[in-house]
Design a protein around this motif. Structure first.
Motif, PDB file in Angstrom:
ATOM      1  N   ASP A 318      -9.031  -3.561 -25.474  1.00 50.51           N
ATOM      2  CA  ASP A 318      -8.589  -4.746 -26.201  1.00 50.51           C
ATOM      3  C   ASP A 318      -7.944  -5.780 -25.297  1.00 50.51           C
ATOM      4  N   GLY A 319      -8.244  -5.713 -24.005  1.00 50.44           N
ATOM      5  CA  GLY A 319      -7.771  -6.753 -23.093  1.00 50.44           C
ATOM      6  C   GLY A 319      -6.397  -6.525 -22.512  1.00 50.44           C
ATOM      7  N   GLU A 320      -5.756  -5.381 -22.793  1.00 55.80           N
ATOM      8  CA  GLU A 320      -4.479  -5.068 -22.174  1.00 55.80           C
ATOM      9  C   GLU A 320      -4.728  -4.472 -20.784  1.00 55.80           C
ATOM     10  N   ALA A 321      -3.661  -4.211 -20.061  1.00 53.81           N
ATOM     11  CA  ALA A 321      -3.743  -3.556 -18.759  1.00 53.81           C
ATOM     12  C   ALA A 321      -2.649  -2.505 -18.678  1.00 53.81           C
ATOM     13  N   ILE A 322      -3.037  -1.264 -18.401  1.00 53.64           N
ATOM     14  CA  ILE A 322      -2.096  -0.149 -18.379  1.00 53.64           C
ATOM     15  C   ILE A 322      -1.499  -0.030 -16.977  1.00 53.64           C
ATOM     16  N   PRO A 323      -0.178  -0.175 -16.814  1.00 55.06           N
ATOM     17  CA  PRO A 323       0.431   0.074 -15.505  1.00 55.06           C
ATOM     18  C   PRO A 323       0.269   1.556 -15.152  1.00 55.06           C
ATOM     19  N   CYS A 324      -0.060   1.833 -13.903  1.00 56.75           N
ATOM     20  CA  CYS A 324      -0.346   3.207 -13.512  1.00 56.75           C
ATOM     21  C   CYS A 324      -0.022   3.409 -12.037  1.00 56.75           C
ATOM     22  N   PHE A 325       0.518   4.582 -11.694  1.00 57.10           N
ATOM     23  CA  PHE A 325       0.702   4.974 -10.307  1.00 57.10           C
ATOM     24  C   PHE A 325      -0.411   5.945  -9.938  1.00 57.10           C
ATOM     25  N   MET A 326      -0.997   5.758  -8.762  1.00 55.13           N
ATOM     26  CA  MET A 326      -2.106   6.600  -8.323  1.00 55.13           C
ATOM     27  C   MET A 326      -1.749   7.288  -7.013  1.00 55.13           C
ATOM     28  N   TYR A 327      -1.822   8.620  -7.051  1.00 55.70           N
ATOM     29  CA  TYR A 327      -1.639   9.443  -5.856  1.00 55.70           C
ATOM     30  C   TYR A 327      -3.018   9.828  -5.331  1.00 55.70           C
ATOM     31  N   THR A 328      -3.262   9.540  -4.061  1.00 58.64           N
ATOM     32  CA  THR A 328      -4.549   9.846  -3.445  1.00 58.64           C
ATOM     33  C   THR A 328      -4.422  11.104  -2.602  1.00 58.64           C
ATOM     34  N   PRO A 329      -5.375  12.023  -2.681  1.00 60.35           N
ATOM     35  CA  PRO A 329      -5.297  13.248  -1.874  1.00 60.35           C
ATOM     36  C   PRO A 329      -5.144  12.926  -0.396  1.00 60.35           C
ATOM     37  N   PRO A 330      -4.202  13.585   0.299  1.00 58.92           N
ATOM     38  CA  PRO A 330      -3.984  13.287   1.717  1.00 58.92           C
ATOM     39  C   PRO A 330      -5.044  13.868   2.633  1.00 58.92           C
ATOM     40  N   ALA A 331      -5.851  14.815   2.137  1.00 64.19           N
ATOM     41  CA  ALA A 331      -6.862  15.441   2.980  1.00 64.19           C
ATOM     42  C   ALA A 331      -8.038  15.881   2.122  1.00 64.19           C
ATOM     43  N   ALA A 332      -9.155  16.125   2.766  1.00 62.98           N
ATOM     44  CA  ALA A 332     -10.346  16.572   2.054  1.00 62.98           C
ATOM     45  C   ALA A 332     -10.153  17.990   1.517  1.00 62.98           C
ATOM     46  N   SER A 333     -10.827  18.289   0.412  1.00 63.75           N
ATOM     47  CA  SER A 333     -10.757  19.613  -0.203  1.00 63.75           C
ATOM     48  C   SER A 333     -12.039  19.816  -0.992  1.00 63.75           C
ATOM     49  N   GLY A 334     -12.100  20.920  -1.696  1.00 62.38           N
ATOM     50  CA  GLY A 334     -13.264  21.160  -2.530  1.00 62.38           C
ATOM     51  C   GLY A 334     -13.161  20.519  -3.889  1.00 62.38           C
ATOM     52  N   LEU A 335     -12.160  19.642  -4.065  1.00 64.61           N
ATOM     53  CA  LEU A 335     -11.928  19.038  -5.378  1.00 64.61           C
ATOM     54  C   LEU A 335     -12.152  17.532  -5.365  1.00 64.61           C
ATOM     55  N   GLU A 336     -12.872  17.015  -4.362  1.00 60.85           N
ATOM     56  CA  GLU A 336     -13.098  15.568  -4.299  1.00 60.85           C
ATOM     57  C   GLU A 336     -13.693  15.051  -5.600  1.00 60.85           C
ATOM     58  N   GLY A 337     -13.105  13.957  -6.080  1.00 57.48           N
ATOM     59  CA  GLY A 337     -13.583  13.337  -7.305  1.00 57.48           C
ATOM     60  C   GLY A 337     -12.914  13.831  -8.565  1.00 57.48           C
TER      61      GLY A 337
END
Length: 562
Positions: A318-337
């Motif tokens: 409906d045109g709003e924007a949800i504020p969000c914090f995003m943590y990115t994985p620091p290293a590769a793993s078998g859980l990418e994505g």
């Protein structure tokens, strides 16, 4: 959590060794501490004294070494303040529902009730015989401020004012109050109130909430500017004029207390990569000295794994924007994505830039971690936190669907998204899984409500009215409460679920988790329920956390692997 005494040079020693978490305040002019503690998370706080001059207390004190001050295990006694010769506390012992404010004389044990007009007390500040009492009002996400003096009560704000009034402090020697308020505004400003309708703006912002902590002599105001989940500090004069900024070394959430002589501030700072630094701040020029480094017990390998979240805005239907914090994985793993959406509790609360072992562990495992402030969250203005009130409740649940649709923008796989949350966040997990089935790979929740009806019927009496103002009342909104309950949609719920609950929870009874577990077992949907007999609303004890959280994270990883 135990009490620790910190010397000016940073040396520290543990004062208590209690079986549950505790908090405390020094007595004035005496080497003693007033300790607040409960039993196994039941939230029925009791007050005791710990004499630090006694030789036997050179080692951490247990329950048997505390001297009872205010004890009645059937009721709550919450520490408000410790002043020269007296202790101020709030208690529901009169009828189990309403909270009174009491002044306890330390010399003879005599007690004076300074407020007993009813309601759920959210904050108190007492100066002499005058008390500023903040109550939760009947309006959603609103409070009312009263001035109690000589058994007379003055309403400084109206009971039907849809506004947050916080940080209310009596100006010493006057009947005036300095507080933070969004009365007639979207964001909270700092005002001085000299009587009903007699408001003087001191510090304002049209973009961020402001909070205030006056010094004991009211010669300085610590102004806290809350910006996107973190706090910025500045010292102002009593008229609101800016004096100096306080340069903290990181972005996080601050707590503060003035020294009795109004010369120095002790400031705690909790950031995503430090569980709690402590600084001493000069009350005149704002100079900062580090007293405690919250990462000093971390090894270098752990420090390198910790990640700072970035702020994103997620578009909605409906045109709003949800504020969000995003943590990115620091290293590769078998859980990418893989993606875990961690939803905060409340609902009258917000996700902030705080140290979260769970968020950090999930990111370290390889998940993208999204921590949203869905509509209804505080910290982003009155308009935003009002968008989920009562009949708008399910709009916040639909925000979760919008978040899932957005995850490809950051490399996430929409078919490998899990929901995680505690308390109201636990309700959101269950609501998302039940009301929008087929979208989620797994769910994990702590102390969440599976039915708003049974929750309101069984929660503690003193909390029911406060919760009904946000969710709707059993008497007038029963049909909608059924509509907004995850159990109503059980026929569609098919997602594996991990549940954690404390047996002594006074807010969300254990029965809320037991009934969802029983229902999913009957359907053949995988559901793990871990109950901790010595916990309440969440997990306070390290041993229980080390048992529950790794198991929950392994459960999520199992269902989110490619």
């Amino acid at each position: 959590m135990q009490l620790v005494e910190i010397e000016p040079d940073g040396r520290h020693r543990q004062l208590t060794s209690l079986p549950g978490k505790c908090s405390g305040r020094y007595m004035v002019g005496r080497r003693a501490v007033v300790v607040e503690h409960d039993t196994d998370g039941n939230e029925r706080a009791q007050l005791s004294l710990l004499d630090l001059d006694q030789p036997q207390y050179r080692t951490p004190a247990g329950l048997g070494e505390l001297t009872p001050l205010v004890h009645d295990p059937a009721y709550i006694h919450s520490l408000v303040d410790v002043q020269p010769g007296r202790v101020v506390y709030s208690t529901n012992r009169r009828n189990g529902v309403d909270f009174d404010v009491v002044v306890h004389d330390l010399s003879d044990g005599a007690e004076q009730v300074v407020y007993d007009a009813g309601g759920y007390v959210a904050g108190v500040h007492v100066d002499g015989d005058t008390a500023a009492v903040t109550l939760y009002s009947s309006m959603p996400a609103s409070t009312q401020v009263l001035l109690a003096r000589d058994r007379k009560i003055t309403e400084l704000t109206a009971a039907d004012d849809h506004a947050w009034h916080t940080s209310a402090h009596v100006v010493p020697g006057t009947g005036s109050v300095i507080m933070s308020s969004n009365h007639g505004r979207d964001f909270r400003s700092v005002v001085r109130v000299d009587g009903p309708g007699e408001w003087t703006p001191l510090v304002e912002s049209d973009e961020h909430d402001l909070a205030v902590l006056p010094s004991p002599d009211a010669s300085r105001l610590l102004i806290v500017r809350h910006a996107d989940g973190s706090d910025e500090l500045a010292i102002h004069g009593p008229d609101g004029a800016w004096i100096t900024d306080v340069g903290l070394p990181g972005r996080g959430v601050a707590t503060a207390v003035w020294s009795p002589d109004s010369a120095v501030l002790a400031v705690g700072l909790n950031t995503p990569t430090s569980p709690g630094d402590i600084f001493l701040v000069d009350g005149v020029d704002g100079r900062v000295r580090t007293l405690v480094d919250g990462t000093e017990q971390m090894g270098p390998e752990l420090k390198q794994q910790l990640t700072e979240p970035v702020s994103v805005r997620i578009p909605t239907r409906d045109g709003e924007a949800i504020p969000c914090f995003m943590y990115t994985p620091p290293a590769a793993s078998g859980l990418e994505g893989s993606v875990v959406v961690n939803i905060h509790g409340g609902p009258e609360a917000e996700a902030q830039r705080l140290f979260s072992p769970v968020n950090q562990a999930m990111a370290a495992a390889g998940h993208i971690v999204l921590v949203p402030n869905v509509r209804g969250s505080t910290g982003y203005g009155k308009r935003w936190y009002s968008l989920d009130d009562v009949r708008l409740r399910l709009e916040s649940v639909r925000d979760l669907v919008d978040i899932r649709a957005w995850v490809p923008e950051v490399g996430g796989d929409p078919d490998r998204v899990a929901l995680y949350g505690g308390s109201y966040g636990g309700y959101m997990v269950l609501a998302g899984l039940a009301m929008h089935p087929g979208l989620w790979a797994a769910g994990a929740e702590l102390v969440g409500m599976s039915s708003l009806v049974t929750f309101l019927e069984n929660t503690s009496d003193y909390r029911r009215a406060m919760r009904e103002r946000e969710y709707g009342s059993l008497e007038h909104d029963h049909e909608f409460l059924v509509q907004a309950s995850p159990l109503t949609y059980l026929h569609a719920m098919d997602t594996p679920l991990f549940v954690i609950h404390g047996a002594n929870d006074p807010r969300v009874p254990l029965s809320e988790s037991e009934q969802i577990k029983e229902a999913l077992d009957a359907k053949g949907v995988p559901c793990v329920l871990r109950v901790y007999q010595d916990e309440g609303h969440g997990l306070a004890k390290r041993a229980n956390r080390l048992d529950a959280y790794p198991a929950a994270l392994e459960f999520l990883a199992e269902h989110l692997r490619r």
